[in-house]
Design a protein around this motif. Structure first.
Motif, PDB file in Angstrom:
ATOM      1  N   UNK A 129     -32.097 -53.993   5.336  1.00 28.99           N
ATOM      2  CA  UNK A 129     -30.690 -54.142   5.741  1.00 28.99           C
ATOM      3  C   UNK A 129     -29.728 -54.466   4.604  1.00 28.99           C
ATOM      4  N   UNK A 130     -30.096 -55.351   3.690  1.00 25.26           N
ATOM      5  CA  UNK A 130     -29.178 -55.701   2.593  1.00 25.26           C
ATOM      6  C   UNK A 130     -28.921 -54.503   1.688  1.00 25.26           C
ATOM      7  N   UNK A 131     -29.937 -53.732   1.402  1.00 27.47           N
ATOM      8  CA  UNK A 131     -29.782 -52.570   0.529  1.00 27.47           C
ATOM      9  C   UNK A 131     -29.000 -51.450   1.214  1.00 27.47           C
ATOM     10  N   UNK A 154     -45.014 -51.331   2.332  1.00 22.97           N
ATOM     11  CA  UNK A 154     -44.656 -52.687   2.749  1.00 22.97           C
ATOM     12  C   UNK A 154     -43.752 -52.583   3.965  1.00 22.97           C
ATOM     13  N   UNK A 155     -43.707 -53.649   4.720  1.00 26.50           N
ATOM     14  CA  UNK A 155     -42.882 -53.677   5.924  1.00 26.50           C
ATOM     15  C   UNK A 155     -41.449 -54.021   5.555  1.00 26.50           C
ATOM     16  N   UNK A 156     -40.502 -53.392   6.213  1.00 28.29           N
ATOM     17  CA  UNK A 156     -39.090 -53.645   5.942  1.00 28.29           C
ATOM     18  C   UNK A 156     -38.750 -55.105   6.229  1.00 28.29           C
ATOM     19  N   UNK A 157     -39.335 -55.667   7.270  1.00 32.80           N
ATOM     20  CA  UNK A 157     -39.076 -57.076   7.607  1.00 32.80           C
ATOM     21  C   UNK A 157     -39.527 -58.001   6.483  1.00 32.80           C
ATOM     22  N   UNK A 158     -40.655 -57.673   5.839  1.00 37.72           N
ATOM     23  CA  UNK A 158     -41.145 -58.501   4.735  1.00 37.72           C
ATOM     24  C   UNK A 158     -40.209 -58.421   3.538  1.00 37.72           C
ATOM     25  N   UNK A 159     -39.693 -57.240   3.258  1.00 33.47           N
ATOM     26  CA  UNK A 159     -38.792 -57.072   2.116  1.00 33.47           C
ATOM     27  C   UNK A 159     -37.426 -57.696   2.374  1.00 33.47           C
ATOM     28  N   UNK A 166     -25.323 -52.247   1.162  1.00 29.99           N
ATOM     29  CA  UNK A 166     -24.693 -51.934  -0.121  1.00 29.99           C
ATOM     30  C   UNK A 166     -24.313 -50.459  -0.166  1.00 29.99           C
ATOM     31  N   UNK A 167     -25.209 -49.603   0.282  1.00 34.15           N
ATOM     32  CA  UNK A 167     -24.924 -48.173   0.293  1.00 34.15           C
ATOM     33  C   UNK A 167     -23.774 -47.836   1.237  1.00 34.15           C
ATOM     34  N   UNK A 168     -23.708 -48.520   2.386  1.00 37.06           N
ATOM     35  CA  UNK A 168     -22.606 -48.279   3.322  1.00 37.06           C
ATOM     36  C   UNK A 168     -21.274 -48.705   2.728  1.00 37.06           C
ATOM     37  N   UNK A 169     -21.251 -49.839   2.007  1.00 39.04           N
ATOM     38  CA  UNK A 169     -20.013 -50.292   1.358  1.00 39.04           C
ATOM     39  C   UNK A 169     -19.586 -49.291   0.292  1.00 39.04           C
ATOM     40  N   UNK A 170     -20.540 -48.844  -0.534  1.00 39.55           N
ATOM     41  CA  UNK A 170     -20.207 -47.851  -1.565  1.00 39.55           C
ATOM     42  C   UNK A 170     -19.652 -46.574  -0.946  1.00 39.55           C
ATOM     43  N   UNK A 171     -20.270 -46.111   0.122  1.00 39.22           N
ATOM     44  CA  UNK A 171     -19.805 -44.896   0.787  1.00 39.22           C
ATOM     45  C   UNK A 171     -18.401 -45.086   1.349  1.00 39.22           C
ATOM     46  N   UNK A 185     -38.935 -46.766  -3.441  1.00 34.19           N
ATOM     47  CA  UNK A 185     -37.501 -46.960  -3.213  1.00 34.19           C
ATOM     48  C   UNK A 185     -37.058 -46.395  -1.876  1.00 34.19           C
ATOM     49  N   UNK A 186     -37.708 -45.350  -1.419  1.00 33.78           N
ATOM     50  CA  UNK A 186     -37.358 -44.736  -0.145  1.00 33.78           C
ATOM     51  C   UNK A 186     -37.529 -45.709   1.019  1.00 33.78           C
ATOM     52  N   UNK A 187     -38.441 -46.664   0.898  1.00 36.79           N
ATOM     53  CA  UNK A 187     -38.604 -47.688   1.932  1.00 36.79           C
ATOM     54  C   UNK A 187     -37.612 -48.818   1.682  1.00 36.79           C
ATOM     55  N   UNK A 188     -37.468 -49.215   0.413  1.00 36.38           N
ATOM     56  CA  UNK A 188     -36.610 -50.346   0.055  1.00 36.38           C
ATOM     57  C   UNK A 188     -35.153 -50.091   0.426  1.00 36.38           C
TER      58      UNK A 188
END
Length: 111
Positions: free
Chosen positions: A59-61, A18-23, A64-69, A52-55
């Protein structure tokens, strides 16, 4: 360095699941487009989890990872300033490891 020969061992699929823009689109956007001449694709949870590697690149996901880091880095910095030592314990062991089901018996069905 001069490369004289390149051999392809395994080709990647030419299209993402799936396209990142669509997700990245909201449900409201997708719902609003359903009755137009070009409805937007709906990316379901199963498709996201199976890929999951695409998801994680949505940007939102990734935010979240950047905030956790960042939170982990702040804790690490604060504890390090107080004299704590960070250790990394081995997680992989040679041989079998016991699981909680082997240690703690649970009678689920009253048998």
């Amino acid at each position: 360095i001069a490369i004289s020969k390149v051999r392809l061992v395994s080709a990647a699929a030419p299209k993402l699941p799936f396209e990142i823009e669509d997700a990245a689109r909201s449900e409201a956007e997708v719902d609003a487009s359903e009755h137009t001449d070009r409805p937007l694709p709906r990316i379901g949870q199963e498709l996201r989890l199976n890929n999951r590697w695409v998801d994680l690149r949505v940007p939102a996901n990734s935010a979240i990872l950047r905030v956790k880091a960042s939170v982990c880095a702040l804790f690490r910095e604060s504890l390090g300033a107080q004299g704590f030592l960070e250790i990394q314990t081995p997680k992989l062991v040679a041989g079998e490891s016991e699981g909680g089901a082997d240690v703690f018996r649970t009678d689920y069905f009253g048998t």
